[in-house]
Design an enzyme around this catalytic site. Structure first.
Site, PDB file in Angstrom:
ATOM      1  N   PRO A 113     -16.577 -26.272 105.082  1.00 24.66           N
ATOM      2  CA  PRO A 113     -16.951 -27.198 104.015  1.00 24.66           C
ATOM      3  C   PRO A 113     -16.112 -28.475 104.073  1.00 24.66           C
ATOM      4  O   PRO A 113     -14.891 -28.410 104.193  1.00 24.66           O
ATOM      5  CB  PRO A 113     -16.628 -26.417 102.736  1.00 24.66           C
ATOM      6  CG  PRO A 113     -15.648 -25.360 103.142  1.00 24.66           C
ATOM      7  CD  PRO A 113     -15.940 -25.036 104.573  1.00 24.66           C
ATOM      8  N   THR A 114     -16.755 -29.632 103.996  1.00 21.56           N
ATOM      9  CA  THR A 114     -16.018 -30.902 103.903  1.00 21.56           C
ATOM     10  C   THR A 114     -16.672 -31.792 102.857  1.00 21.56           C
ATOM     11  O   THR A 114     -17.889 -31.802 102.707  1.00 21.56           O
ATOM     12  CB  THR A 114     -15.975 -31.669 105.246  1.00 21.56           C
ATOM     13  OG1 THR A 114     -17.304 -32.009 105.631  1.00 21.56           O
ATOM     14  CG2 THR A 114     -15.307 -30.868 106.344  1.00 21.56           C
ATOM     15  N   SER A 153     -19.155 -27.831 100.524  1.00 22.60           N
ATOM     16  CA  SER A 153     -18.009 -28.187  99.686  1.00 22.60           C
ATOM     17  C   SER A 153     -18.374 -28.356  98.219  1.00 22.60           C
ATOM     18  O   SER A 153     -19.457 -28.848  97.890  1.00 22.60           O
ATOM     19  CB  SER A 153     -17.408 -29.497 100.206  1.00 22.60           C
ATOM     20  OG  SER A 153     -16.485 -30.012  99.288  1.00 22.60           O
ATOM     21  N   TYR A 156     -13.338 -24.953  94.627  1.00 16.78           N
ATOM     22  CA  TYR A 156     -11.946 -25.304  94.320  1.00 16.78           C
ATOM     23  C   TYR A 156     -11.655 -24.810  92.916  1.00 16.78           C
ATOM     24  O   TYR A 156     -12.578 -24.680  92.103  1.00 16.78           O
ATOM     25  CB  TYR A 156     -11.750 -26.825  94.362  1.00 16.78           C
ATOM     26  CG  TYR A 156     -11.599 -27.409  95.748  1.00 16.78           C
ATOM     27  CD1 TYR A 156     -10.623 -26.958  96.620  1.00 16.78           C
ATOM     28  CD2 TYR A 156     -12.410 -28.457  96.151  1.00 16.78           C
ATOM     29  CE1 TYR A 156     -10.481 -27.521  97.881  1.00 16.78           C
ATOM     30  CE2 TYR A 156     -12.269 -29.029  97.412  1.00 16.78           C
ATOM     31  CZ  TYR A 156     -11.303 -28.561  98.269  1.00 16.78           C
ATOM     32  OH  TYR A 156     -11.157 -29.117  99.513  1.00 16.78           O
ATOM     33  N   THR A 161     -11.129 -22.099  98.190  1.00 15.04           N
ATOM     34  CA  THR A 161     -10.080 -22.889  98.843  1.00 15.04           C
ATOM     35  C   THR A 161      -9.002 -23.205  97.821  1.00 15.04           C
ATOM     36  O   THR A 161      -9.279 -23.856  96.809  1.00 15.04           O
ATOM     37  CB  THR A 161     -10.656 -24.216  99.389  1.00 15.04           C
ATOM     38  OG1 THR A 161     -11.800 -23.924 100.201  1.00 15.04           O
ATOM     39  CG2 THR A 161      -9.633 -24.971 100.216  1.00 15.04           C
ATOM     40  N   ARG A 219       0.629 -40.390 102.531  1.00 12.19           N
ATOM     41  CA  ARG A 219       0.122 -40.393 103.907  1.00 12.19           C
ATOM     42  C   ARG A 219       0.604 -41.640 104.631  1.00 12.19           C
ATOM     43  O   ARG A 219       0.341 -42.751 104.182  1.00 12.19           O
ATOM     44  CB  ARG A 219      -1.410 -40.376 103.907  1.00 12.19           C
ATOM     45  CG  ARG A 219      -1.974 -39.147 103.233  1.00 12.19           C
ATOM     46  CD  ARG A 219      -3.479 -39.094 103.389  1.00 12.19           C
ATOM     47  NE  ARG A 219      -3.978 -37.827 102.921  1.00 12.19           N
ATOM     48  CZ  ARG A 219      -4.435 -37.610 101.688  1.00 12.19           C
ATOM     49  NH1 ARG A 219      -4.454 -38.583 100.815  1.00 12.19           N
ATOM     50  NH2 ARG A 219      -4.849 -36.422 101.337  1.00 12.19           N
ATOM     51  N   LYS A 265      -9.920 -19.132 101.877  1.00  6.86           N
ATOM     52  CA  LYS A 265      -9.648 -20.065 102.978  1.00  6.86           C
ATOM     53  C   LYS A 265      -8.243 -20.633 102.810  1.00  6.86           C
ATOM     54  O   LYS A 265      -7.832 -20.943 101.692  1.00  6.86           O
ATOM     55  CB  LYS A 265     -10.699 -21.183 102.910  1.00  6.86           C
ATOM     56  CG  LYS A 265     -10.548 -22.302 103.917  1.00  6.86           C
ATOM     57  CD  LYS A 265     -11.788 -23.184 103.896  1.00  6.86           C
ATOM     58  CE  LYS A 265     -11.667 -24.371 104.815  1.00  6.86           C
ATOM     59  NZ  LYS A 265     -10.885 -25.479 104.222  1.00  6.86           N
ATOM     60  N   HIS A 278      -6.019 -26.338 106.097  1.00 12.74           N
ATOM     61  CA  HIS A 278      -6.893 -27.389 105.541  1.00 12.74           C
ATOM     62  C   HIS A 278      -6.977 -28.572 106.523  1.00 12.74           C
ATOM     63  O   HIS A 278      -6.989 -29.738 106.128  1.00 12.74           O
ATOM     64  CB  HIS A 278      -6.356 -27.850 104.182  1.00 12.74           C
ATOM     65  CG  HIS A 278      -7.430 -28.276 103.223  1.00 12.74           C
ATOM     66  ND1 HIS A 278      -7.645 -27.649 102.022  1.00 12.74           N
ATOM     67  CD2 HIS A 278      -8.355 -29.270 103.281  1.00 12.74           C
ATOM     68  CE1 HIS A 278      -8.637 -28.247 101.382  1.00 12.74           C
ATOM     69  NE2 HIS A 278      -9.094 -29.232 102.140  1.00 12.74           N
ATOM     70  N   GLY A 294      -9.235 -25.300 112.173  1.00 12.34           N
ATOM     71  CA  GLY A 294      -8.171 -26.272 112.409  1.00 12.34           C
ATOM     72  C   GLY A 294      -8.011 -26.553 113.880  1.00 12.34           C
ATOM     73  O   GLY A 294      -7.556 -25.697 114.637  1.00 12.34           O
ATOM     74  N   GLY A 295      -8.439 -27.742 114.308  1.00 15.48           N
ATOM     75  CA  GLY A 295      -8.168 -28.194 115.669  1.00 15.48           C
ATOM     76  C   GLY A 295      -9.201 -27.820 116.706  1.00 15.48           C
ATOM     77  O   GLY A 295      -9.010 -28.101 117.889  1.00 15.48           O
ATOM     78  N   GLY A 335     -14.526 -28.623 111.325  1.00 10.73           N
ATOM     79  CA  GLY A 335     -14.557 -29.673 110.313  1.00 10.73           C
ATOM     80  C   GLY A 335     -14.844 -31.027 110.942  1.00 10.73           C
ATOM     81  O   GLY A 335     -15.992 -31.455 111.080  1.00 10.73           O
ATOM     82  N   ARG A 336     -13.791 -31.681 111.425  1.00 13.37           N
ATOM     83  CA  ARG A 336     -13.961 -33.053 111.927  1.00 13.37           C
ATOM     84  C   ARG A 336     -14.971 -33.131 113.068  1.00 13.37           C
ATOM     85  O   ARG A 336     -15.704 -34.121 113.165  1.00 13.37           O
ATOM     86  CB  ARG A 336     -12.606 -33.604 112.387  1.00 13.37           C
ATOM     87  CG  ARG A 336     -11.653 -33.847 111.214  1.00 13.37           C
ATOM     88  CD  ARG A 336     -10.299 -34.340 111.698  1.00 13.37           C
ATOM     89  NE  ARG A 336      -9.367 -34.548 110.605  1.00 13.37           N
ATOM     90  CZ  ARG A 336      -8.630 -33.578 110.054  1.00 13.37           C
ATOM     91  NH1 ARG A 336      -8.730 -32.335 110.481  1.00 13.37           N
ATOM     92  NH2 ARG A 336      -7.793 -33.864 109.071  1.00 13.37           N
TER      93      ARG A 336
HETATM   94  C1  LIG Z   1     -12.741 -35.232 105.626  1.00 13.07           C
HETATM   95  C2  LIG Z   1     -12.467 -33.812 105.297  1.00 13.07           C
HETATM   96  C3  LIG Z   1     -12.882 -33.286 104.072  1.00 13.07           C
HETATM   97  C4  LIG Z   1     -12.612 -31.949 103.768  1.00 13.07           C
HETATM   98  N1  LIG Z   1     -13.063 -31.428 102.581  1.00 13.07           N
HETATM   99  C5  LIG Z   1     -12.880 -30.108 102.324  1.00 13.07           C
HETATM  100  C6  LIG Z   1     -13.435 -29.518 101.153  1.00 13.07           C
HETATM  101  O1  LIG Z   1     -14.055 -30.185 100.337  1.00 13.07           O
HETATM  102  N2  LIG Z   1     -13.230 -28.194 100.961  1.00 13.07           N
HETATM  103  C7  LIG Z   1     -12.541 -27.408 101.863  1.00 13.07           C
HETATM  104  O2  LIG Z   1     -12.393 -26.202 101.648  1.00 13.07           O
HETATM  105  N3  LIG Z   1     -12.021 -27.948 102.971  1.00 13.07           N
HETATM  106  C8  LIG Z   1     -12.194 -29.253 103.233  1.00 13.07           C
HETATM  107  N4  LIG Z   1     -11.715 -29.785 104.400  1.00 13.07           N
HETATM  108  C9  LIG Z   1     -11.042 -28.899 105.370  1.00 13.07           C
HETATM  109  C10 LIG Z   1     -12.061 -28.311 106.354  1.00 13.07           C
HETATM  110  O3  LIG Z   1     -12.911 -27.382 105.718  1.00 13.07           O
HETATM  111  C11 LIG Z   1     -11.360 -27.578 107.502  1.00 13.07           C
HETATM  112  O4  LIG Z   1     -10.399 -26.695 106.952  1.00 13.07           O
HETATM  113  C12 LIG Z   1     -10.665 -28.529 108.465  1.00 13.07           C
HETATM  114  O5  LIG Z   1     -11.396 -29.721 108.632  1.00 13.07           O
HETATM  115  C13 LIG Z   1     -10.510 -27.840 109.814  1.00 13.07           C
HETATM  116  O6  LIG Z   1      -9.843 -28.644 110.722  1.00 13.07           O
HETATM  117  P1  LIG Z   1     -10.600 -29.560 111.808  1.00 13.07           P
HETATM  118  O7  LIG Z   1     -11.077 -30.759 111.075  1.00 13.07           O
HETATM  119  O8  LIG Z   1      -9.518 -29.858 112.792  1.00 13.07           O
HETATM  120  O9  LIG Z   1     -11.734 -28.738 112.375  1.00 13.07           O
HETATM  121  C14 LIG Z   1     -11.933 -31.122 104.697  1.00 13.07           C
HETATM  122  C15 LIG Z   1     -11.545 -31.667 105.935  1.00 13.07           C
HETATM  123  C16 LIG Z   1     -11.806 -32.987 106.234  1.00 13.07           C
HETATM  124  C17 LIG Z   1     -11.388 -33.523 107.564  1.00 13.07           C
END
Ligand SMILES: Cc1cc2nc3c(=O)[nH]c(=O)nc-3n(C[C@H](O)[C@H](O)[C@H](O)COP(=O)(O)O)c2cc1C
Length: 397
Positions: A81-82, A109, A131, A157, A166, A255, A279, A311-312, A333-334
């Site tokens: 979720p993002t 998300s 959340y 989460t 940051r 998570k 995260h 992550g990653g 995610g990204r």
């Molecule tokens: C721009 C952005 C927004 C995110 N928003 C949420 C969110 O709303 N809820 C959540 O559980 N995680 C959120 N995350 C975390 C992602 O779910 C995930 O844990 C993370 O992006 C994994 O790492 P990666 O980007 O290297 O794949 C967000 C991450 C990014 C980069």
């Protein structure tokens, strides 16, 4: 897919996203906490792991399918979720369509820009992410809406600390999208005609409401109102987690677990899955890469609940390394956000195809016929690689 939008690696998708998006929107995708130690380690740590390939004995056809929280998925990768809203006008609906087209599930998300009902219509394999925002009554209301909409699981989460420090600047999310904001952002946007045209065609600016946080009979609040409510809500206890799991009664993921002691408490609270995650580097900077914490957590609870990792992940080989160290599947995610920015739904499909092909190649090299056969013997783990957090006797914290 049209040749001109196809890309070969996630790194190329990232370059395209950077070229296509206004600076502040791109910054929101790459931002992480403080100095960015954790976000960098999430990616770099995968490079420290090596493979131990076989020379003969590759299997002709490899099986990538598995299940996560009761859902059949065609590869061990699901959408994390993002909550970034302005990447593409079709946002989460485009992502859901891409995930459905490639046979996988999606986390949606709390801060998504599209209503859950529209997203589930595009992909019924949907886990709603929560959340801890507004206390038990408000959370129960949102979760019941997700159930009524057809969500097949919950992702909770809790790893968020509201840090604003940051070094690369916090993403500038405007309070509201009115004429003044549009004019303020226009110098950035005019140099990004492709992105501007996409939104221009919809005759609507990016949506800064969060429709899935709406209380009954009310419209979705603006992003900052919801964020403020979140900041003012007391953080959850383990009893709260057990309460929500009981209320939901179905597949339930916590998570953001990095420590073995927390993983065990999550099992006690009755969760069906956890994601070993920091995260994406957005929580406490200095937390080790998720992949470093995975082996100890998977060893401790992997036979009781589903252990995922996020992550990653940027390549199929990263997915294979995570599975070899004990993950059932990974979340991205990204990687998909860059694909979405680069080319909309086909861009997300492209990213999933890259990961699928990479997983398949690695399986072939390792001589396996299925993702379920991956094990620690397949990879080379340097002596100081893993971090067993929450295990004092093993030299952890
Ligand atoms: C721009 C952005 C927004 C995110 N928003 C949420 C969110 O709303 N809820 C959540 O559980 N995680 C959120 N995350 C975390 C992602 O779910 C995930 O844990 C993370 O992006 C994994 O790492 P990666 O980007 O290297 O794949 C967000 C991450 C990014 C980069």
């Amino acid at each position: 897919m049209a040749r001109d939008i196809w890309f070969e690696t996630v790194a190329v998708a990232q370059q395209r996203a950077k070229r296509r998006l206004p600076k502040s929107v791109y910054a929101a995708l790459v931002a992480a906490s403080e100095k960015g130690i954790t976000v960098a380690d999430n990616v770099e740590a995968f490079s420290e792991l090596g493979f131990a390939p076989h020379v003969v004995g590759a299997v002709e056809k490899r099986e990538l399918a598995t299940t996560v929280m009761g859902q059949d998925i065609s590869l061990p990768v699901i959408i994390s979720p993002t909550g970034v809203q302005a990447v593409h006008p079709h946002g989460e609906v485009a992502v859901a369509r891409a995930a459905a087209a490639r046979g996988t599930a999606m986390g949606l998300s709390s801060f998504a820009s599209k209503p859950i009902e529209d997203v589930i219509a595009a992909n019924p394999k949907l886990f709603f992410q929560v959340y801890w925002l507004g206390g038990r009554d408000a959370i129960a209301e949102r979760v019941e809406r997700a159930r009524a909409a057809g969500a097949v699981g919950l992702i909770v989460t809790t790893d968020w600390t509201f840090s604003h420090g940051r070094d690369w600047g916090s993403p500038k999310i405007p309070e509201r999208m009115n004429l003044a904001t549009i004019l303020r952002l226009s110098p950035q946007a005019v140099t990004r005609p492709g992105w501007l045209w996409q939104w221009g065609k919809t005759l609507r600016p990016p949506n800064l409401q969060v429709p899935n946080q709406a209380r009954k009979g009310e419209p979705g609040p603006p992003f900052f109102a919801a964020y403020g409510e979140w900041m003012g809500t007391p953080p959850p206890t383990w009893d709260d987690i057990a309460w929500l799991r009981e209320l939901w009664g179905g597949p339930f993921m916590l998570k953001g677990v990095m420590r073995v002691d927390d993983a065990k408490r999550a099992v006690d609270a009755g969760v069906s899955a956890i994601s070993v995650s920091n995260h994406g580097g957005n929580n406490l900077d200095g937390t080790p890469a998720a992949i470093r914490a995975l082996p100890a957590v998977a060893d401790a609870v992997g036979d009781q609940i589903e252990v995922l990792l996020d992550g990653g992940i940027r390549r199929g080989s990263d997915v294979v390394k995570a599975l070899a160290l004990g993950a059932r599947a990974v979340m991205i995610g990204r990687a998909y956000l860059w694909g979405l920015a680069a080319a909309g739904q086909p861009g997300v499909e492209n990213v999933l195809d890259i990961l699928r092909a990479g997983i398949d190649c690695a399986l072939m090299g390792l001589g396996h016929g299925s993702v379920h056969d991956l094990n620690a013997d397949d990879i080379v783990v340097p002596p100081e690689f893993a971090r067993a957090l929450g295990v004092p006797a093993a030299g952890g914290v």
